[in-house]
Design a protein around this motif. Structure first.
Motif, mmCIF file in Angstrom:
data_model
loop_
_atom_site.group_PDB
_atom_site.id
_atom_site.type_symbol
_atom_site.label_atom_id
_atom_site.label_comp_id
_atom_site.label_asym_id
_atom_site.label_seq_id
_atom_site.Cartn_x
_atom_site.Cartn_y
_atom_site.Cartn_z
ATOM 1 N N CYS A 1 0.842 -1.205 0.000
ATOM 2 C CA CYS A 1 0.000 0.000 0.000
ATOM 3 C C CYS A 1 0.873 1.250 0.000
ATOM 4 N N HIS B 1 -3.750 0.841 8.314
ATOM 5 C CA HIS B 1 -4.379 0.633 7.017
ATOM 6 C C HIS B 1 -5.872 0.356 7.157
ATOM 7 N N HIS C 1 -6.373 3.303 0.722
ATOM 8 C CA HIS C 1 -6.020 3.530 2.131
ATOM 9 C C HIS C 1 -6.685 4.860 2.425
HETATM 10 ZN ZN ZN Z 1 -2.362 1.296 3.628
#
Ligand code: ZN
Ligand code: 5GP
Length: 115
Positions: free
Chosen positions: A5, A47, A99
């Protein structure tokens, strides 16, 4: 934490960003492709993919994002003229980074409704 991410990596300091604020739970940094003279993204360090994935118990964290945005707007001189805060949730609303991030936009007048 999600290994692949982008915003987890920014939160961990693994990818550079122009950070305006950081604490244990929240990071705020300049958007790389600003849509206003002042365009900041406020994210949780933890997250969470979309606002749909926020749960009971996340009230405090989400509140911190909003209050962080309001404080940054004030500190950068946008409180009186006004600013916009936006969560885009899922692709239909324009979310491209999964995110959660609160957009903070200021420094120009804003149209309503948004596109
Ligand atoms: Zn993330
Ligand atoms: P979304 O479209 O998901 O609501 O917003 C994602 C935002 O992240 C966009 O405004 C985009 O410009 C910004 N963004 C994407 N990649 C990066 C990056 O690597 N660094 C920074 N600072 N912003 C990014």
């Amino acid at each position: 934490m999600a290994d692949d991410c982008l915003f987890c990596k920014i939160a961990r300091g693994e990818i550079p960003a122009k950070v305006l604020y950081r604490d244990d739970e929240v990071v705020a940094f300049e958007d790389i492709n600003p849509q206003a003279p002042f365009h900041v993204l406020v994210i949780p360090c933890r997250h969470i993919s979309t606002l749909n994935d926020a749960e009971d118990g996340d009230e405090g964290l989400l509140g911190r994002l909003v209050l962080c945005a309001a404080r940054l707007a004030r500190e950068h001189g946008h409180a009186a003229d006004g600013y916009r805060t936006v969560f885009n949730c899922n692709r239909g609303a324009g979310q491209t980074v999964f995110h959660i991030h609160l957009h903070l936009l200021g420094g120009r007048s804003m149209d309503w409704p948004p596109g």
